[in-house]
Design a protein around this motif. Structure first.
Motif, PDB file in Angstrom:
ATOM      1  N   LYS A  18       0.839  -1.210   0.000  1.00 18.64           N
ATOM      2  CA  LYS A  18       0.000   0.000   0.000  1.00 18.64           C
ATOM      3  C   LYS A  18       0.868   1.252   0.000  1.00 18.64           C
ATOM      4  CE  LYS A  18      -3.617   2.374   2.668  1.00 18.64           C
ATOM      5  NZ  LYS A  18      -2.945   3.691   2.667  1.00 18.64           N
ATOM      6  N   VAL A  19       1.919   1.268   0.821  1.00 20.43           N
ATOM      7  CA  VAL A  19       2.837   2.408   0.854  1.00 20.43           C
ATOM      8  C   VAL A  19       3.420   2.664  -0.534  1.00 20.43           C
ATOM      9  CG1 VAL A  19       5.063   3.222   1.734  1.00 20.43           C
ATOM     10  CG2 VAL A  19       3.413   2.191   3.303  1.00 20.43           C
ATOM     11  N   LEU A  20       3.917   1.608  -1.169  1.00 21.87           N
ATOM     12  CA  LEU A  20       4.507   1.748  -2.513  1.00 21.87           C
ATOM     13  C   LEU A  20       3.486   2.307  -3.497  1.00 21.87           C
ATOM     14  CD1 LEU A  20       6.457  -1.628  -2.637  1.00 21.87           C
ATOM     15  CD2 LEU A  20       7.521   0.631  -2.704  1.00 21.87           C
ATOM     16  N   ALA A  21       2.274   1.766  -3.465  1.00 22.10           N
ATOM     17  CA  ALA A  21       1.233   2.245  -4.380  1.00 22.10           C
ATOM     18  C   ALA A  21       0.896   3.708  -4.101  1.00 22.10           C
ATOM     19  CB  ALA A  21      -0.014   1.371  -4.260  1.00 22.10           C
ATOM     20  N   ASP A  22       0.789   4.062  -2.814  1.00 19.60           N
ATOM     21  CA  ASP A  22       0.491   5.448  -2.456  1.00 19.60           C
ATOM     22  C   ASP A  22       1.623   6.394  -2.859  1.00 19.60           C
ATOM     23  OD1 ASP A  22      -1.937   4.670  -1.409  1.00 19.60           O
ATOM     24  OD2 ASP A  22      -1.287   4.747   0.688  1.00 19.60           O
ATOM     25  N   ALA A  23       2.849   5.850  -2.947  1.00 20.77           N
ATOM     26  CA  ALA A  23       3.994   6.658  -3.359  1.00 20.77           C
ATOM     27  C   ALA A  23       4.086   6.800  -4.882  1.00 20.77           C
ATOM     28  CB  ALA A  23       5.281   6.035  -2.829  1.00 20.77           C
ATOM     29  N   GLY A  24       3.189   6.118  -5.595  1.00 18.42           N
ATOM     30  CA  GLY A  24       3.176   6.213  -7.053  1.00 18.42           C
ATOM     31  C   GLY A  24       3.976   5.141  -7.748  1.00 18.42           C
ATOM     32  N   THR A  25       4.436   4.147  -7.010  1.00 17.23           N
ATOM     33  CA  THR A  25       5.194   3.052  -7.598  1.00 17.23           C
ATOM     34  C   THR A  25       4.247   1.964  -8.074  1.00 17.23           C
ATOM     35  OG1 THR A  25       7.073   3.481  -6.138  1.00 17.23           O
ATOM     36  CG2 THR A  25       6.962   1.292  -7.131  1.00 17.23           C
ATOM     37  N   GLU A  26       4.448   1.474  -9.279  1.00 16.17           N
ATOM     38  CA  GLU A  26       3.655   0.347  -9.772  1.00 16.17           C
ATOM     39  C   GLU A  26       4.041  -0.895  -8.982  1.00 16.17           C
ATOM     40  OE1 GLU A  26       3.008  -2.345 -13.824  1.00 16.17           O
ATOM     41  OE2 GLU A  26       4.254  -0.535 -13.903  1.00 16.17           O
ATOM     42  N   VAL A  27       3.063  -1.605  -8.451  1.00 12.15           N
ATOM     43  CA  VAL A  27       3.371  -2.711  -7.548  1.00 12.15           C
ATOM     44  C   VAL A  27       2.456  -3.908  -7.808  1.00 12.15           C
ATOM     45  CG1 VAL A  27       1.900  -1.699  -5.745  1.00 12.15           C
ATOM     46  CG2 VAL A  27       3.613  -3.384  -5.116  1.00 12.15           C
ATOM     47  N   THR A  28       3.060  -5.081  -7.752  1.00 14.70           N
ATOM     48  CA  THR A  28       2.313  -6.342  -7.790  1.00 14.70           C
ATOM     49  C   THR A  28       2.664  -7.109  -6.526  1.00 14.70           C
ATOM     50  OG1 THR A  28       2.362  -6.462 -10.201  1.00 14.70           O
ATOM     51  CG2 THR A  28       1.917  -8.508  -9.022  1.00 14.70           C
ATOM     52  N   LEU A 138       4.775  -0.612  12.749  1.00 16.41           N
ATOM     53  CA  LEU A 138       3.661  -1.509  13.021  1.00 16.41           C
ATOM     54  C   LEU A 138       2.699  -1.444  11.837  1.00 16.41           C
ATOM     55  CD1 LEU A 138       3.277  -0.434  16.716  1.00 16.41           C
ATOM     56  CD2 LEU A 138       3.982  -2.714  15.967  1.00 16.41           C
ATOM     57  N   ALA A 139       2.445  -2.611  11.245  1.00 13.71           N
ATOM     58  CA  ALA A 139       1.770  -2.667   9.952  1.00 13.71           C
ATOM     59  C   ALA A 139       0.398  -2.001   9.967  1.00 13.71           C
ATOM     60  CB  ALA A 139       1.644  -4.121   9.504  1.00 13.71           C
ATOM     61  N   ALA A 143      -0.846   1.022   7.575  1.00 14.76           N
ATOM     62  CA  ALA A 143      -1.957   0.813   6.642  1.00 14.76           C
ATOM     63  C   ALA A 143      -3.061   1.841   6.852  1.00 14.76           C
ATOM     64  CB  ALA A 143      -2.502  -0.598   6.791  1.00 14.76           C
ATOM     65  N   LEU A 144      -3.174   2.366   8.086  1.00 13.16           N
ATOM     66  CA  LEU A 144      -4.149   3.419   8.391  1.00 13.16           C
ATOM     67  C   LEU A 144      -3.608   4.816   8.079  1.00 13.16           C
ATOM     68  CD1 LEU A 144      -5.521   2.024  11.779  1.00 13.16           C
ATOM     69  CD2 LEU A 144      -6.800   2.243   9.633  1.00 13.16           C
ATOM     70  N   CYS A 145      -2.417   4.863   7.488  1.00 11.28           N
ATOM     71  CA  CYS A 145      -1.774   6.119   7.089  1.00 11.28           C
ATOM     72  C   CYS A 145      -1.384   6.992   8.272  1.00 11.28           C
ATOM     73  CB  CYS A 145      -2.654   6.923   6.127  1.00 11.28           C
ATOM     74  SG  CYS A 145      -3.054   6.039   4.604  1.00 11.28           S
ATOM     75  N   GLN A 146      -1.114   6.375   9.413  1.00 11.30           N
ATOM     76  CA  GLN A 146      -0.590   7.125  10.545  1.00 11.30           C
ATOM     77  C   GLN A 146       0.895   7.408  10.326  1.00 11.30           C
ATOM     78  OE1 GLN A 146      -1.525   5.211  14.264  1.00 11.30           O
ATOM     79  NE2 GLN A 146      -3.702   5.026  13.783  1.00 11.30           N
ATOM     80  N   PRO A 147       1.382   8.615  10.643  1.00 10.25           N
ATOM     81  CA  PRO A 147       2.765   8.984  10.344  1.00 10.25           C
ATOM     82  C   PRO A 147       3.782   8.041  10.991  1.00 10.25           C
ATOM     83  CG  PRO A 147       1.497  10.926  10.896  1.00 10.25           C
ATOM     84  CD  PRO A 147       0.616   9.744  11.198  1.00 10.25           C
ATOM     85  N   ALA A 148       4.785   7.655  10.216  1.00 10.90           N
ATOM     86  CA  ALA A 148       5.864   6.793  10.698  1.00 10.90           C
ATOM     87  C   ALA A 148       7.113   7.059   9.872  1.00 10.90           C
ATOM     88  CB  ALA A 148       5.465   5.321  10.605  1.00 10.90           C
ATOM     89  N   CYS A 167       9.151   4.627  -1.890  1.00 16.46           N
ATOM     90  CA  CYS A 167       8.197   4.378  -0.801  1.00 16.46           C
ATOM     91  C   CYS A 167       7.929   5.605   0.070  1.00 16.46           C
ATOM     92  CB  CYS A 167       8.656   3.193   0.065  1.00 16.46           C
ATOM     93  SG  CYS A 167      10.206   3.442   0.975  1.00 16.46           S
ATOM     94  N   ALA A 168       8.303   6.781  -0.389  1.00 12.33           N
ATOM     95  CA  ALA A 168       8.068   7.997   0.386  1.00 12.33           C
ATOM     96  C   ALA A 168       6.669   8.534   0.113  1.00 12.33           C
ATOM     97  CB  ALA A 168       9.109   9.054   0.028  1.00 12.33           C
ATOM     98  N   THR A 169       5.899   8.718   1.193  1.00  8.95           N
ATOM     99  CA  THR A 169       4.548   9.266   1.067  1.00  8.95           C
ATOM    100  C   THR A 169       4.370  10.377   2.096  1.00  8.95           C
ATOM    101  OG1 THR A 169       3.451   7.887   2.717  1.00  8.95           O
ATOM    102  CG2 THR A 169       3.759   6.905   0.534  1.00  8.95           C
ATOM    103  N   GLY A 170       3.190  10.949   2.120  1.00 11.47           N
ATOM    104  CA  GLY A 170       2.907  11.986   3.098  1.00 11.47           C
ATOM    105  C   GLY A 170       2.843  11.473   4.519  1.00 11.47           C
TER     106      GLY A 170
END
Length: 331
Positions: A18-28, A138-139, A143-148, A167-170
């Protein structure tokens, strides 16, 4: 990096995809069970590990060759003790210059190798192609987008920076480091100390005890890390203290939960049931870390106590008495 394959659809593998996808990386993402892959791709849910958390659109498959085709970032998100066997099956599908990123935190039983060493040995990849990711991660919270924050370590700075950007996101902030040993030792050993904290909590002991375990546990981790060539500063950072505090303090920690059941007088089977079938890495790693410490003549009394409780049947009250009865010495 243009495409990532995440091999492993447990809670952390799913959250990191999810982090990778949210960062704009294509992921499988590859899932061991076909029904998990189907749910991930069609419903954007992982009903087994993060059932109530919606995920971004993710390509998912049960076929490792499909997941790995064209991937320049290969994320290894399976338990540490199964990494070697899985990699042996996957290595023929990995692109020749792909970066191999380990999320696993443990020391291999028998060989006493760190995960990056297992990856290099099985795949033949040079150390400069192998990276590790470690921190207070902590996963469920991620996944809940809490800052880490986290650390990406690799001897090749350009590769670690590429992973950092992938993998950098907000809400997820990765730092880079070249100290692979320090990140891996911190990540593996903190699971054992979290078991000790869980045991203490299960016994009804308070914050003074937990703070003492965390602090003396950190001393053990630093001693072993330095003996292996780690930088002490790494173990004072996110991959050391940060990961240690999160894993020792949070009820979301599988290792702490496992230890709590033992501290309450429960059996190993009951402790395993309390983690809902997910792997508490410290249970097996405590033995390999203990053996690694003996190899380098490093004293790790907390790790030894956890090993003896989990694998030699030492009663918890006796283990506590042994620790408190050790000879007095300077800090």
């Amino acid at each position: 990096m243009t495409r990532a394959a995440v091999l492993g659809a447990g809670s952390w593998g799913t959250a990191f995809a999810k982090v990778l996808a949210d960062a704009g990386t294509e992921v499988t993402i590859w899932a061991r069970r076909p029904e998990v892959a189907t749910a991930l791709s069609s419903e954007h849910r992982n009903h087994f590990y993060l059932p109530d958390i919606p995920l971004p659109p993710l390509a998912a498959t049960h076929d490792p060759a499909e997941a790995l085709a064209g991937a320049d970032l290969v994320v290894l998100a399976v338990p540490s003790q199964s990494l070697r066997a899985n990699l042996a099956d996957w290595r023929g599908f990995i692109e020749p210059d792909a970066t191999l990123l380990s999320l696993a935190k443990g020391i291999e039983t028998g060989t006493l190798l760190r995960m990056s060493e297992v990856i290099a040995e099985v795949t033949g990849a040079g150390a400069d192609r192998v990276a590790v990711l470690s921190g207070p991660n902590l996963a469920r919270e991620i996944a809940l987008c809490q800052p880490a924050a986290t650390v990406v370590a690799c001897t090749d700075t350009a590769r670690s920076v590429a992973v950092q950007h992938a993998c950098a996101t907000g809400y997820f902030r990765p730092y880079t480091n070249t100290d692979v040993i320090g990140c891996e030792i911190g990540g593996a050993c903190k699971n054992v100390i979290a078991l000790a904290c869980g045991i203490a909590s299960g016994m009804g002991l308070g914050d003074n005890t937990l703070a003492s375990i965390i602090t003396r546990g950190l001393a053990e981790i630093i001693r072993l890390g330095v003996a292996l060539g780690a930088e002490p500063a790494t173990l004072a950072g996110l991959a050391g203290v940060g990961d240690l505090v999160a894993t020792c303090a949070s009820p979301l920690s599988r290792n702490r939960t496992f230890g709590r059941v033992l501290g309450e007088g429960g059996s190993m089977a009951a402790a395993q049931a309390a983690t809902h079938g997910q792997v508490a890495e410290g249970v097996k790693s405590c033995s390999s870390i203990r053996a690694l410490a003996a190899k380098y003549a490093v004293e790790m009394p907390l790790t030894d106590a956890v090993h003896r409780i989990c694998h030699e049947g030492l009663p918890v009250p006796e283990a506590v008495g042994n620790l408190l009865g050790r000879r007095m010495k300077p800090e």
